[in-house]
Write a protein that holds these residues in place. Structure first.
Motif, PDB file in Angstrom:
ATOM      1  N   ASN A   1       1.037  -1.203  -0.193  1.00  0.00           N
ATOM      2  CA  ASN A   1       0.170   0.006   0.042  1.00  0.00           C
ATOM      3  C   ASN A   1       0.878   1.149   0.118  1.00  0.00           C
ATOM      4  OD1 ASN A   1      -2.380  -1.636   0.256  1.00  0.00           O
ATOM      5  ND2 ASN A   1      -1.689  -1.837   2.631  1.00  0.00           N
ATOM      6  N   ILE A   2       1.109   1.977  -1.162  1.00  0.00           N
ATOM      7  CA  ILE A   2       2.220   2.869  -1.373  1.00  0.00           C
ATOM      8  C   ILE A   2       1.579   3.947  -2.025  1.00  0.00           C
ATOM      9  CG2 ILE A   2       4.485   3.522  -2.218  1.00  0.00           C
ATOM     10  CD1 ILE A   2       4.868   0.494  -2.704  1.00  0.00           C
ATOM     11  N   ASP A   3       1.666   5.096  -1.463  1.00  0.00           N
ATOM     12  CA  ASP A   3       1.212   6.269  -1.959  1.00  0.00           C
ATOM     13  C   ASP A   3       2.284   7.557  -2.160  1.00  0.00           C
ATOM     14  OD1 ASP A   3      -0.215   8.509  -2.810  1.00  0.00           O
ATOM     15  OD2 ASP A   3      -0.956   9.199  -0.687  1.00  0.00           O
ATOM     16  N   PHE A   4       2.825   7.188  -3.241  1.00  0.00           N
ATOM     17  CA  PHE A   4       4.411   7.895  -3.550  1.00  0.00           C
ATOM     18  C   PHE A   4       4.209   8.517  -4.634  1.00  0.00           C
ATOM     19  CE2 PHE A   4       8.758   8.393  -2.462  1.00  0.00           C
ATOM     20  CZ  PHE A   4       9.373   8.239  -3.874  1.00  0.00           C
ATOM     21  N   ARG A   5       4.908   9.824  -4.887  1.00  0.00           N
ATOM     22  CA  ARG A   5       5.251  10.567  -6.004  1.00  0.00           C
ATOM     23  C   ARG A   5       6.659  11.029  -6.214  1.00  0.00           C
ATOM     24  NH1 ARG A   5       1.007   8.767  -6.278  1.00  0.00           N
ATOM     25  NH2 ARG A   5      -1.074   9.519  -6.818  1.00  0.00           N
ATOM     26  N   GLY A   6       7.214  10.593  -7.104  1.00  0.00           N
ATOM     27  CA  GLY A   6       8.558  11.029  -7.308  1.00  0.00           C
ATOM     28  C   GLY A   6       9.078  10.553  -8.867  1.00  0.00           C
ATOM     29  N   ASN A   7      10.387  10.599  -8.888  1.00  0.00           N
ATOM     30  CA  ASN A   7      11.095  10.159 -10.053  1.00  0.00           C
ATOM     31  C   ASN A   7      11.644   8.693  -9.688  1.00  0.00           C
ATOM     32  OD1 ASN A   7      11.508  11.365 -12.414  1.00  0.00           O
ATOM     33  ND2 ASN A   7      13.158  12.634 -11.995  1.00  0.00           N
ATOM     34  N   ILE A   8      10.947   7.854 -10.493  1.00  0.00           N
ATOM     35  CA  ILE A   8      11.091   6.616 -10.372  1.00  0.00           C
ATOM     36  C   ILE A   8      11.793   5.771 -11.677  1.00  0.00           C
ATOM     37  CG2 ILE A   8      10.349   4.477  -9.617  1.00  0.00           C
ATOM     38  CD1 ILE A   8      10.353   6.572  -7.546  1.00  0.00           C
ATOM     39  N   VAL A   9      12.639   4.665 -11.395  1.00  0.00           N
ATOM     40  CA  VAL A   9      13.116   3.856 -12.601  1.00  0.00           C
ATOM     41  C   VAL A   9      12.355   2.653 -12.731  1.00  0.00           C
ATOM     42  CG1 VAL A   9      15.116   3.116 -13.713  1.00  0.00           C
ATOM     43  CG2 VAL A   9      14.970   5.054 -12.454  1.00  0.00           C
ATOM     44  N   SER A  10      11.967   2.240 -13.639  1.00  0.00           N
ATOM     45  CA  SER A  10      11.220   0.908 -13.631  1.00  0.00           C
ATOM     46  C   SER A  10      11.842  -0.301 -13.585  1.00  0.00           C
ATOM     47  CB  SER A  10      10.201   0.765 -14.955  1.00  0.00           C
ATOM     48  OG  SER A  10      11.074   0.762 -15.930  1.00  0.00           O
ATOM     49  N   SER A  11      11.306  -1.268 -12.788  1.00  0.00           N
ATOM     50  CA  SER A  11      11.860  -2.693 -12.932  1.00  0.00           C
ATOM     51  C   SER A  11      10.663  -3.673 -12.933  1.00  0.00           C
ATOM     52  CB  SER A  11      12.655  -2.867 -11.748  1.00  0.00           C
ATOM     53  OG  SER A  11      13.299  -4.179 -11.772  1.00  0.00           O
ATOM     54  N   PRO A  12      10.218  -4.102 -14.027  1.00  0.00           N
ATOM     55  CA  PRO A  12       8.963  -4.790 -14.200  1.00  0.00           C
ATOM     56  C   PRO A  12       8.970  -6.291 -13.702  1.00  0.00           C
ATOM     57  CG  PRO A  12      10.126  -4.981 -16.265  1.00  0.00           C
ATOM     58  CD  PRO A  12      10.933  -4.073 -15.471  1.00  0.00           C
ATOM     59  N   ALA A  13       7.572  -6.672 -13.099  1.00  0.00           N
ATOM     60  CA  ALA A  13       7.808  -8.061 -12.467  1.00  0.00           C
ATOM     61  C   ALA A  13       6.136  -8.557 -12.883  1.00  0.00           C
ATOM     62  CB  ALA A  13       8.156  -8.293 -11.040  1.00  0.00           C
ATOM     63  N   SER A  14       6.097  -9.936 -12.725  1.00  0.00           N
ATOM     64  CA  SER A  14       4.659 -10.400 -13.064  1.00  0.00           C
ATOM     65  C   SER A  14       4.359 -11.342 -12.319  1.00  0.00           C
ATOM     66  CB  SER A  14       4.726 -10.698 -14.472  1.00  0.00           C
ATOM     67  OG  SER A  14       3.444 -11.233 -14.997  1.00  0.00           O
ATOM     68  N   SER A  15       3.169 -11.693 -11.900  1.00  0.00           N
ATOM     69  CA  SER A  15       2.490 -12.845 -11.252  1.00  0.00           C
ATOM     70  C   SER A  15       1.750 -13.730 -12.321  1.00  0.00           C
ATOM     71  CB  SER A  15       1.803 -12.280 -10.009  1.00  0.00           C
ATOM     72  OG  SER A  15       0.628 -11.575 -10.758  1.00  0.00           O
ATOM     73  N   CYS A  16       1.724 -13.465 -13.618  1.00  0.00           N
ATOM     74  CA  CYS A  16       0.993 -14.258 -14.205  1.00  0.00           C
ATOM     75  C   CYS A  16       1.168 -15.919 -14.337  1.00  0.00           C
ATOM     76  CB  CYS A  16       1.201 -13.723 -15.717  1.00  0.00           C
ATOM     77  SG  CYS A  16       0.391 -11.998 -15.798  1.00  0.00           S
ATOM     78  N   LEU A  17       2.533 -15.857 -14.336  1.00  0.00           N
ATOM     79  CA  LEU A  17       3.180 -17.493 -14.332  1.00  0.00           C
ATOM     80  C   LEU A  17       2.632 -18.320 -13.345  1.00  0.00           C
ATOM     81  CD1 LEU A  17       5.143 -19.751 -15.565  1.00  0.00           C
ATOM     82  CD2 LEU A  17       6.736 -18.816 -13.668  1.00  0.00           C
ATOM     83  N   CYS A  18       2.660 -17.655 -11.947  1.00  0.00           N
ATOM     84  CA  CYS A  18       1.925 -18.335 -10.883  1.00  0.00           C
ATOM     85  C   CYS A  18       0.499 -18.705 -11.004  1.00  0.00           C
ATOM     86  CB  CYS A  18       2.507 -17.621  -9.537  1.00  0.00           C
ATOM     87  SG  CYS A  18       4.135 -17.465  -9.294  1.00  0.00           S
ATOM     88  N   ASP A  19      -0.184 -17.798 -11.700  1.00  0.00           N
ATOM     89  CA  ASP A  19      -1.703 -17.822 -11.775  1.00  0.00           C
ATOM     90  C   ASP A  19      -1.804 -18.978 -12.669  1.00  0.00           C
ATOM     91  OD1 ASP A  19      -2.161 -16.252  -9.804  1.00  0.00           O
ATOM     92  OD2 ASP A  19      -2.474 -14.296 -11.191  1.00  0.00           O
ATOM     93  N   HIS A  20      -1.125 -19.151 -13.683  1.00  0.00           N
ATOM     94  CA  HIS A  20      -1.261 -19.830 -14.674  1.00  0.00           C
ATOM     95  C   HIS A  20      -1.008 -21.263 -14.133  1.00  0.00           C
ATOM     96  CE1 HIS A  20      -2.677 -17.380 -17.964  1.00  0.00           C
ATOM     97  NE2 HIS A  20      -1.751 -16.580 -17.789  1.00  0.00           N
TER      98      HIS A  20
END
Length: 1108
Positions: free
Chosen positions: A64-83
């Motif tokens: 639960n994050i409420d944050f504003r700022g300059n952020i660099v992305s690092s993607p991740a996914s939970s689709c594999l576990c669900d499938h």
């Protein structure tokens, strides 16, 4: 309806896709973990101080994050576990049947999916920065798109749920216990059979073709073909993970308990991915400690751990030892008879798979070595042999791929198609859809060309995928065609599947059974194995297997993580390792070879002429009947005695070196080149590079140059040493296909230049420095005499002892050896240095001429007026210095002439045409053409009237401040200066002429060379008549020497006759002056008397004979 539902589930397709995707996700997660753990590769936003508070806030408030700022992305996914979770539930709902011996592919994919999913969850829990990465990515996504990532909530919730992964996983897999247990229990036949002790391997003569010669041509078959080379670690991972996730069956099923305990006894660790391992005993004990009623299982775990501590290391050590012998025997048979690769291909892939299992087991346990009483069981200094034969088998399979393909195409068409058809005919029920698939199998195999061409391409991928689909269709509950009721169909299709792989998927099967690219992620262990194998003499022939393994590292990448491949190739994991191993191998080989050359050099040195002095002395003593040596003194052995042996069992140092060289060179036979991440690597080039570097060092050391003591090896000794080394080096080509001639030429050519390819000093530099600083410098001080009679320099015996004898370094044979060692380029460098010293002396002479210019001008005009000349001589200063400098120039030019003469032997077939060309030109013609011809002749070692090198050196001294007329005047006055100073030589007691040497004791006879060559060069530069200027010099010099003859005080000019001879030498040495010219200005009777006086003083009595 049920049947339609089974087809629509597409279980086979989903298993294949999810396994492939899961493997990629696992690799990518490992890459993220390693990148975040390494300071060099850690993302900057995690190390930046300005982002530190944001990272802490995300970790604290996640998800639960409420944050504003300059952020660099690092993607991740939970689709594999669900499938995965969805597919596992579907499989349970279908109540699928699993048996590794019946539906191998379906069961394998199912168990692989479970272990891959478990590995992903465990590895995810090991990433400390996962919350920060996902949280910052979501913030960046929200700032960019105005909303959170759709999968963020699910992924964040999963992070919280899997804080304790094993507890959550066991809860998830509770409903899947029946399917997982059934699949695992099907291993109770396969796994124990693969996990036999070595004694049973040996009694069954596993992998041996010679144990049953009569059945050698029979095709190797098995009811479970694919299971025969299934990796042990894969099965152990299935067993351990499966029973940890579905642990309830351990308390209710004895077969499950026994299989689980057998898996626990296999070792301490197995791999999650790359170098990430899991301690199976610790994880199991920690998990079961948290459950009630599992105290017996905890006791079982501890018991298994103790068993592993006591027995596991020794068991695997014995397996590796057996496999080395078995693979060696199998390879020898198949290499000799490659046609056996067709029927016995299964043996090869079994051998590769068994060996790979043992290699990987040792690697992961060596990296995480437990504290045990016998750590030597986890060290294998013979690993090189196992890797070597694995590489040899891979190369053999690739070489005779067409043999294997042709055999199995015929086997599929003429046997497998028929037996499959018979099996289908014997089935009492076969629904339409299944019948279509099975019929397509038969028709595909029957249509194969029996007499296929080697260029024919086959692709059975569709057939194997259809077989996987058929396994899935027939494994569900209430299937119209239940596969468990037709084991014969499974056996036949398993055999057909293997045979089709032998036709179109040999490379993939090789990668599956023998690929050890995981060593890329254990560089420390890999290097340690190489080091340990290098210490064993009988392992040296297998060392090239280590760099050869590095060529497999490019196969370890995955499309989901391309960054890992780029990092691997540029860092230490691949090319660096390969280069390190090749350099170490080349270093060892070059060291042994050069040590062998050194031993051979010693033997050759014993045959040198100077070594026979003791033998001659002993023979002389015996002839004179003098007392022999005392008994206590050891008698020196003659050369060649080392070849006499009373016992062949006695091994000499040369024998050891030859054996070691043979072993090391045998290693290079594994492959001629390697390809590592698109880099072509040639092992023999590393050897040539090391040999070149070491040989350069050895040759320079052989010179034994010491600037302090002015010591250096004689050129003839050095040449003999070089010949001994090169002769022995050429024997290397009988071991390896290597161009030794190119190596020797490269090394020797570098020695002819001032610096070698590494910027070090060469023989050219050392000998140039020694001859200039030691020999010629002592000659300029009259401690060494130039001896025209013997064409060398000799040490002056009356002076203080020198650290060397000049004649031992300057006679004809030594200078010929020097010319052969340095070559034309080296002699040119020596000549350039000599010319530099000459130009330095000429510069000083010009300064002295300018200081006495007025006096010299008057003397030039008044040389025939004795009284006026006598007064002018008193005003002239520095006459002795002029003669000294001219003598130095003469000595240098004499030495240069001696070295140039040695070049005649380098091109004997060209000497005739060059001599003819030299004699054809005349200085009166175009001077530039003349100098070009003279330059050619001089390079060939011929003497020329005008020295082109000296002309170039004098010409380079011209400055813009001096006009041509001034330069000409200076040169003319220099000759005047020399001529009027000649009488001063008579006052020097060392100016006496030596008949033995053919020159004067203070080297003033070199003035003849200096005057002639220097004047020819100077006036060629000025484009003046050389003959005319030398005539003027001859008149002036004759006049001053005749005035010397009028001096009645014998004490002041006791060497007058010797100085007279100098004038005769000048004329004799000059191509521009003649005896007639001399006699016109200097009476010949004086020369004749001078020779008589010189000889009289030499012999010490009156000579009545009249000299001609």
């Amino acid at each position: 309806e049920v049947k339609a539902m089974n087809y629509e589930q597409k279980l086979a397709e989903k298993l294949s896709i999810l396994n492939e995707r899961g493997h990629g996700v696992l690799i990518r997660m490992n890459y993220i973990k390693k990148s975040c753990a390494d300071v060099k590769t850690k993302p900057s936003f995690l190390t930046d101080k300005s982002h530190e508070s944001a990272v802490k806030h995300i970790n604290k408030k996640f998800p639960n994050i409420d944050f504003r700022g300059n952020i660099v992305s690092s993607p991740a996914s939970s689709c594999l576990c669900d499938h995965v979770y969805e597919l596992l539930n579907t499989i349970d709902a279908c109540q699928c049947f699993f048996n590794i011996t019946v539906n191998f592919d379906f069961t394998k994919n199912y168990l692989d999916l479970i272990t891959t999913y478990t590995s992903v969850i465990i590895l995810l829990s090991r990433i400390d920065e996962k919350k920060a990465l996902v949280g910052m990515y979501n913030c960046a996504h929200e700032m960019t798109n105005g909303s959170s990532d759709p999968s963020y909530r699910r992924l964040g919730q999963m992070f919280l749920e899997y804080e304790h992964p094993w507890k959550k996983l066991t809860e998830e897999f509770g409903p899947h216990t029946r399917s997982v247990t059934a699949a695992l229990l099907s291993l109770k036949i396969i796994y124990p059979r693969r996990n036999l002790p070595v004694e049973q391997w040996r009694s069954a003569q596993l992998l041996s073709l010679l144990s049953a010669p009569a059945a050698m041509l029979d095709p190797a078959c098995s009811d479970t073909m694919s299971c025969e080379f299934l990796p042990m670690e894969v099965m152990e991972r299935w067993i351990i993970f499966g029973f940890l996730l579905c642990h309830g069956t351990l308390n209710t099923n004895q077969a499950s308990l026994e299989l689980w305990k057998m898996g626990l006894q296999s070792g301490f660790f197995f791999t999650l991915t790359r170098d990430e391992v899991i301690n199976i005993h610790k994880v199991s004990e920690d998990l079961f400690d948290s459950f009630k009623g599992y105290s017996k299982r905890v006791a079982d775990i501890r018991e298994c751990r103790e068993y592993v501590l006591t027995n596991s290391g020794a068991l695997h050590k014995e397996r590796r030892q057996y496999l080395r012998g078995a693979m060696k025997e199998l390879f020898a048979v198949l290499e000799d008879e490659p046609g056996l690769l067709g029927p016995k291909a299964l043996f090869v892939f079994m051998a590769l798979s068994f060996s790979r299992d043992e290699v990987l087991w040792l690697v992961r346990h060596s990296e995480n070595m437990p504290k045990i009483k016998m750590p030597e069981d986890f060290i294998d200094n013979q690993m090189a042999e196992l890797l070597f034969y694995m590489e040899k088998f891979r190369n053999l399979i690739r070489k005779y791929k067409h043999v294997i393909q042709r055999y199995h195409v015929q086997y599929l068409a003429q046997f497998d198609a028929l037996i499959l058809n018979d099996t289908i005919q014997n089935m009492y029920v076969c629904p339409e859809e299944e019948s279509i698939l099975l019929s397509s199998f038969v028709s595909t195999l029957s249509a194969l060309p029996v007499k296929n061409d080697d260029n024919d391409e086959f692709d059975f991928t569709a057939l194997r995928l259809d077989w996987l689909r058929l396994q899935a269709y027939t494994s569900v509950n209430k299937a119209p065609l239940p596969i468990k009721d037709y084991p014969d169909l499974s056996k036949v299709m398993s055999m057909i599947q293997f045979h089709t792989q032998m036709v179109d998927s040999i490379e993939e099967l090789l990668q599956e059974t023998s690929e050890v690219s995981i060593l890329c992620f254990f560089p420390r262990v890999f290097e340690k194995m190489f080091s340990q194998s290098s210490e064993e003499v009988n392992m040296k022939r297998y060392l090239l297997s280590f760099p050869s393994v590095c060529s497999q590292f490019s196969q370890c990448g995955h499309p989901l993580c391309p960054e890992e491949v780029s990092v691997t190739s540029s860092a230490i994991h691949s090319l660096r390792l390969c280069v390190t191993f090749l350099e170490q191998l080349a270093k060892q080989t070059s060291s042994v070879l050069l040590e062998l050359c050194a031993e051979q050099h010693k033997l050759c040195d014993e045959l040198q002429p100077q070594r026979c002095a003791e033998t001659i002395s002993a023979a002389r003593y015996r002839k004179q009947k003098k007392p022999l040596q005392k008994k206590g003194e050891a008698q020196k052995q003659k050369p060649g005695s080392e070849s006499l042996r009373k016992d062949r069992a006695v091994i000499t140092n040369m024998d050891k070196l030859h054996l070691m060289l043979t072993e090391l060179c045998s290693s290079y036979s594994l492959c001629s080149d390697l390809v590592v991440f698109n880099h072509a690597v040639v092992p023999t080039e590393f050897l040539l590079s090391h040999l070149e570097k070491r040989l350069i060092e050895v040759i320079v050391r052989m010179a034994r140059y010491n600037q302090t003591t002015q010591e250096i090896a004689r050129p003839s000794d050095l040449l003999a040493g070089i010949n001994a080394y090169t002769t022995n080096l050429h024997s290397l080509s009988s071991y390896i296909n290597i161009d030794v001639t190119r190596l020797v030429k490269s090394v020797l050519l570098q020695q002819t230049h001032p610096q070698d390819s590494h910027g070090g000093e060469t023989l050219t530099t050392l000998y140039t420095k020694w001859y200039l600083e030691s020999l010629l410098r002592q000659a300029s001080n009259s401690l060494i005499i130039h001896c025209p009679m013997m064409h060398c320099f000799v040490s002056h015996t009356t002076e203080s002892e020198l650290p060397f004898r000049a004649e031992e370094f300057s006679d004809v044979s030594e200078l010929q050896s020097l010319a052969e060692v340095l070559g034309p380029y080296g002699l040119k460098f020596l000549s350039e240095n000599l010319m530099w010293h000459i130009t330095s002396q000429v510069s000083e002479l010009k300064k002295m001429v300018m200081e006495n210019m007025d006096t010299l001008v008057q003397m030039r005009n008044s040389f025939d007026k004795p009284e006026e000349m006598a007064n002018l001589k008193k005003r002239l200063t520095g006459g002795e210095n002029v003669l000294k400098r001219m003598t130095i120039i003469g000595v240098i030019l004499s030495f240069r002439s001696m070295t140039q003469d040695c070049l005649k032997y380098h091109c004997p077939y060209l000497m005739g045409p060059i001599e003819c060309l030299r004699d054809f030109v005349f200085p009166e013609a175009d001077i530039q053409e003349t100098l070009s011809v003279f330059e050619l002749a001089s390079a060939a070692g011929l003497k020329c009237d005008i020295d082109p090198a000296l002309v170039a050196a004098i010409n380079s001294m011209k400055t813009d401040n001096t006009s041509l007329d001034e330069e000409y005047k200076l040169f003319c006055l220099l000759l005047v200066y020399i001529g009027v100073s000649l009488p001063l030589l008579a006052l020097n007691q060392n100016s006496s002429y030596s008949q033995v040497h053919g020159g004067h004791n203070n080297n003033i006879h070199c003035l003849a060379t200096a005057v002639n060559q220097l004047s020819a060069a100077m006036f060629t530069v000025q484009n003046k008549n050389i003959e005319q200027e030398l005539k003027e010099f001859l008149l002036l010099a004759s006049s001053t020497l005749l005035q010397l003859g009028q001096n009645v005080e014998k004490i002041e000019s006791k060497n007058r006759e010797s100085v007279y001879l100098l004038l005769h030498m000048i004329v004799e040495d000059s191509p521009f002056l003649s005896q007639d010219m001399l006699e016109s200005c200097f009476p010949y009777v004086l020369l004749r008397n001078a020779y008589r006086e010189v000889l009289k003083s030499r012999l010490g009595f009156n000579i009545c004979a009249t000299l001609p």
